[in-house]
Design an enzyme around this catalytic site. Structure first.
Site, mmCIF file in Angstrom:
data_model
loop_
_atom_site.group_PDB
_atom_site.id
_atom_site.type_symbol
_atom_site.label_atom_id
_atom_site.label_comp_id
_atom_site.label_asym_id
_atom_site.label_seq_id
_atom_site.Cartn_x
_atom_site.Cartn_y
_atom_site.Cartn_z
ATOM 1 N N HIS A 162 0.825 -1.209 0.000
ATOM 2 C CA HIS A 162 0.000 0.000 0.000
ATOM 3 C C HIS A 162 0.859 1.259 0.000
ATOM 4 O O HIS A 162 0.615 2.203 -0.767
ATOM 5 C CB HIS A 162 -0.909 0.008 1.232
ATOM 6 N N HIS A 167 0.914 4.928 -2.512
ATOM 7 C CA HIS A 167 1.411 6.282 -2.276
ATOM 8 C C HIS A 167 2.677 6.606 -3.061
ATOM 9 O O HIS A 167 2.851 7.736 -3.522
ATOM 10 C CB HIS A 167 1.655 6.488 -0.781
ATOM 11 N N GLU A 208 -6.417 9.201 -0.276
ATOM 12 C CA GLU A 208 -6.484 7.759 -0.022
ATOM 13 C C GLU A 208 -7.573 7.087 -0.856
ATOM 14 O O GLU A 208 -7.350 6.036 -1.442
ATOM 15 C CB GLU A 208 -6.739 7.480 1.466
ATOM 16 N N SER A 227 -4.100 0.496 -4.599
ATOM 17 C CA SER A 227 -3.234 -0.558 -4.067
ATOM 18 C C SER A 227 -4.043 -1.760 -3.612
ATOM 19 O O SER A 227 -3.492 -2.714 -3.071
ATOM 20 C CB SER A 227 -2.401 -0.029 -2.894
#
Length: 297
Positions: A162, A167, A208, A227
Site C-alpha cells: 500500500h 502512495h 487515499e 493498491s
C-alpha cells in the site's frame, strides 16, 4: 473511524528495545507464530532507526517477493483500466520493480529527482500530527512489512504494498506530491485536534480514496483504491458524491473495510484546485466554518 486503526496493530517496545506488534484476533497472521516473529523483527529495525542513519535493509524472503509479484501482476491491468492518467504517468516515471519488494531507500532514490520526496521507515501506524506534518518536509513514513501470505491480495492495515504501490506512485506526480505537501503544511499549521482530524478526513476521502471523472468515466487516483486488488474492482459501484469537505469531516468510516461512499472531482484541474485550496487555507477555525454546511448535508 480513523482512530480505530491506531489500535488495530499497535507496536510496543520490550525492555531490550525490540518491538512487539500486537495483531488483532481477526488479522490473517494472528495464529501464525512465524509471521508474528517476522513482523516484530521488521518493526524493531524501524523502531531503532534514527533520521540521518542508513535506512534499514530488509532481506525479503521468496514468499514476500512472490506476494509483491502477485499484487504487481494483478494490479497492472487494473491500473490500466481504472486509474486516472496522472497516476499512470507517475507510475511509469517511477518504474518500480515488479519482481521483488523494493527497499525504501531505492524508492527514495527514484522519487528524489521527480518530486523530492523521501521515505522514512515506520514500525506501524504513525501518530496523525507526525505523519501528516512530515509531508510538509516531503517525508513519507512507510512500513516495511509484507501482508500475510494466506491473503496476498488483501491487507487490513497499510503494508509496504500500500505504502509504495499506492502512495509511492502518487508521490512521483508533481501535482499529487504538492497536494500531500500542502496537507502537511496544514497539519503543521493547526493546533486543535478537531482541525487536525478534519485535515486527516479530507486526506482520507481524497488522497487515499479519491475518484475523478475523466473522459466521462469514473477513475481512481487514491492510494487506498489503487493498491487494493478488491476495492479497485468495486469502487464504481459505490455511492458517488461530489466533493464536500464538510461532509467528509462529518461522515463516519471504517478504514478496515471497503468505502461505501466516495467523493468525485469533476476533473483533475477541479481536484487540484479544490483540494489544494482546502489544504492551503485550512486553519483552526475551518471546522466551525464548515459546520453549518455539514448540518445541511
Amino acid at each position: 473511524m480513523f482512530e480505530e486503526a491506531q489500535l488495530y496493530s499497535p507496536v510496543t517496545r520490550a525492555d531490550d528495545g525490540s518491538a512487539i506488534v500486537h495483531l488483532g484476533e481477526e488479522h490473517p497472521g494472528f495464529n501464525d507464530p512465524a509471521y508474528r516473529e517476522r513482523r516484530n523483527e521488521i518493526a524493531t529495525a524501524a523502531t531503532l532507526w534514527r533520521p540521518g542513519e542508513p535506512t534499514p535493509q530488509i532481506g525479503y524472503t521468496d514468499t514476500e517477493n512472490e506476494i509483491w509479484r502477485t499484487v504487481s501482476r494483478e494490479l497492472r491491468a487494473r491500473h490500466a483500466r481504472y486509474a486516472c492518467r496522472e497516476f499512470l504517468a507517475a507510475k511509469a516515471a517511477l518504474a518500480l520493480p515488479e519482481d521483488r519488494v523494493p527497499q525504501l531507500d531505492e524508492v527514495t532514490d527514484r522519487l528524489r529527482p521527480l518530486t523530492g520526496y523521501r521515505y522514512h521507515p515506520a514500525a506501524g501506524l504513525v501518530a496523525l500530527r507526525e505523519f501528516y506534518g512530515s509531508l510538509a518536509d516531503r517525508v513519507f513514513h512507510s512500513t516495511q512489512y509484507v501482508r500475510h501470505p494466506s491473503e496476498p491480495l488483501y491487507t487490513p492495515e497499510p503494508d509496504i504494498v500500500h505504502e509504495v504501490i499506492g502512495h509511492g506512485n502518487m508521490l512521483a506526480s508533481p501535482r499529487f506530491a504538492e497536494l500531500k505537501r500542502l496537507a502537511g503544511e496544514a497539519a503543521r499549521r493547526v493546533r486543535t485536534d478537531e482541525a487536525l482530524q478534519l485535515i486527516a478526513d479530507v486526506f482520507w476521502f481524497t488522497l487515499e480514496f479519491g475518484v475523478v471523472w475523466e473522459d466521462g468515466e469514473l477513475r481512481a487516483y487514491g492510494a487506498g483504491i489503487l493498491s487494493s486488488y478488491g476495492e479497485i474492482e468495486e469502487f464504481r459501484g459505490m455511492e458517488i458524491r461530489p466533493l464536500d469537505f464538510a461532509e467528509m469531516g462529518a461522515i463516519e468510516y471504517d478504514i478496515t473495510k471497503y468505502q461505501p461512499v466516495l467523493y468525485a472531482a469533476d476533473s483533475m484541474d477541479h481536484l487540484f484546485d479544490a483540494v489544494g485550496g482546502f489544504f492551503a487555507t485550512a486553519d483552526d477555525g475551518t471546522p466551525a466554518r464548515l459546520a453549518p454546511s455539514a448540518a445541511r448535508a
